[in-house]
Design a protein around this motif. Structure first.
Motif, mmCIF file in Angstrom:
data_model
loop_
_atom_site.group_PDB
_atom_site.id
_atom_site.type_symbol
_atom_site.label_atom_id
_atom_site.label_comp_id
_atom_site.label_asym_id
_atom_site.label_seq_id
_atom_site.Cartn_x
_atom_site.Cartn_y
_atom_site.Cartn_z
ATOM 1 N N ASN A 211 0.852 -1.187 0.000
ATOM 2 C CA ASN A 211 0.000 0.000 0.000
ATOM 3 C C ASN A 211 0.888 1.237 0.000
ATOM 4 O O ASN A 211 1.792 1.370 0.832
ATOM 5 N N ASN A 212 0.652 2.143 -0.925
ATOM 6 C CA ASN A 212 1.550 3.293 -1.060
ATOM 7 C C ASN A 212 1.305 4.385 -0.030
ATOM 8 O O ASN A 212 1.909 5.446 -0.088
ATOM 9 N N ASN A 213 0.419 4.124 0.928
ATOM 10 C CA ASN A 213 0.158 5.113 1.965
ATOM 11 C C ASN A 213 0.762 4.703 3.309
ATOM 12 O O ASN A 213 0.403 5.234 4.345
ATOM 13 N N ILE A 214 1.683 3.732 3.291
ATOM 14 C CA ILE A 214 2.362 3.288 4.506
ATOM 15 C C ILE A 214 3.829 3.697 4.444
ATOM 16 O O ILE A 214 4.486 3.511 3.431
ATOM 17 N N ILE A 215 4.325 4.236 5.549
ATOM 18 C CA ILE A 215 5.733 4.617 5.619
ATOM 19 C C ILE A 215 6.316 4.101 6.930
ATOM 20 O O ILE A 215 5.651 4.132 7.966
ATOM 21 N N VAL A 216 7.557 3.609 6.867
ATOM 22 C CA VAL A 216 8.205 2.995 8.031
ATOM 23 C C VAL A 216 9.458 3.773 8.413
ATOM 24 O O VAL A 216 10.276 4.116 7.558
ATOM 25 N N PHE A 217 9.587 4.040 9.718
ATOM 26 C CA PHE A 217 10.792 4.649 10.255
ATOM 27 C C PHE A 217 11.385 3.724 11.315
ATOM 28 O O PHE A 217 10.651 3.150 12.121
ATOM 29 N N SER A 218 12.697 3.596 11.307
ATOM 30 C CA SER A 218 13.395 2.831 12.337
ATOM 31 C C SER A 218 14.289 3.785 13.115
ATOM 32 O O SER A 218 15.215 4.383 12.553
ATOM 33 N N LEU A 219 13.995 3.949 14.398
ATOM 34 C CA LEU A 219 14.773 4.843 15.240
ATOM 35 C C LEU A 219 15.885 4.079 15.946
ATOM 36 O O LEU A 219 15.698 2.935 16.353
ATOM 37 N N THR A 220 17.024 4.718 16.081
ATOM 38 C CA THR A 220 18.135 4.135 16.821
ATOM 39 C C THR A 220 18.731 5.199 17.733
ATOM 40 O O THR A 220 18.461 6.399 17.585
#
Length: 309
Positions: A211-220
């Protein structure tokens, strides 16, 4: 009195112009509430000077954009893209992952405040629900924390680090709940932020992630000592029930889960952010969101009667 008119699902509405509402919308461009309020006041003064007593939301959009362009074209562009994002018929689903202590909860709150999103859910809450559904005998790993789940792996593998194996098993179970929430958000058109240690790139079903309306961020938190200090800051808060000693006893395993998350993020092209400064992290996240989902249409005033609230 200046009245704003609009249309929601075929029904017309009318409400008074509000500098406060408009300034909150302007603040997505990170110009500060005081400056945003001053700009909103200037726009109101211009409308009054031009004897405007009633204006449609679309006409107001043109007024706002034209004014912002005279102030700062970059601010105008960012705000224009944001309003286009808010007008989208597709929900915005933001996933924020990170090992314990890196600040996924804090960042989710800050991001929701800036983007004016109402729905945030932590994966720890999903895990608690699943603990009520799945007995300890059936799935002992989900009844542990993500960083010590390896202690409940019945038959450890000889091919993988036991800490990572436990973490993978733990994430796999909670991931069922994460996928269910994403499915409902897509189906019902509900924008949401899902945050927590269980958000790991590569674990959520591929068809959902397409789905092109999902975005993922990975914090460190790359610096080990800075990461350690986060737990001291967290545990001094009166609402935190876990002891500092427990985190410190498991700090090395927490760092292992972070490294695994980073590796997964690189494999699946998720955005990795070293969460050193809250404002910088939020700015990066918003910029990425606007770049991926923003457009160039339909800048409107926020309002209680508007569909995009």
């Amino acid at each position: 009195m200046i009245w704003i008119t609009g249309n929601v699902e075929g029904k017309k509405y009318k409400e008074p112009f509000s500098k406060g509402i408009l300034s909150r919308s302007l603040n997505v461009a990170d110009i500060g509430f005081e400056r945003a309020y001053d700009i909103a006041s200037d726009i109101e003064s211009d409308l009054i000077q031009n004897n405007v007593t009633e204006i449609t939301s679309y006409e107001l959009a043109d007024v706002v954009l034209n004014h912002l362009k005279t102030v700062n074209p970059k601010i105008a562009k960012k705000y224009e893209n944001w309003r286009s994002l808010r007008k989208s018929n597709e929900p915005l689903i933001i996933l924020i992952g990170g090992a314990s202590g890196v600040g996924t909860s804090s960042m989710a709150f800050e991001l929701a405040t800036r983007l004016r999103l109402k729905n945030i859910i932590g994966t720890d809450m999903i895990r608690e629900v699943m603990r009520k559904i799945i007995s300890k005998e059936l799935s002992p790993v989900v009844h542990k924390s993500s960083f010590d789940a390896y202690e409940s792996v019945r038959i450890p593998s000889i091919k993988i680090d036991p800490v990572i194996e436990g973490f993978i098993n733990h994430v796999d179970v909670v991931n069922v709940g994460i996928e269910a929430i994403i499915e409902r958000s897509v189906k019902e058109g509900i924008s949401i932020i899902i945050e927590g240690v269980h958000v790991v790139p590569g674990f959520i079903r591929k068809d959902l992630m397409e789905n092109n309306n999902i975005i993922v961020f990975s914090l460190t938190v790359d610096d080990e000592e800075s990461h350690r200090q986060r737990f001291y800051s967290r545990c001094r808060q009166p609402w935190v029930k876990r002891s500092l000693e427990r985190y410190m006893d498991n700090f090395d395993t927490i760092r292992k889960t972070q490294q695994f998350l980073v590796e997964q993020s690189k494999i699946h092209d998720a955005r990795i952010i070293n969460n050193v400064d809250i404002n910088e992290t939020v700015d990066v996240m918003i910029s990425d969101i606007l770049e991926k989902f923003g457009g160039e249409n339909n800048v409107e005033q926020e309002s209680k009667g508007n569909n995009d609230n």
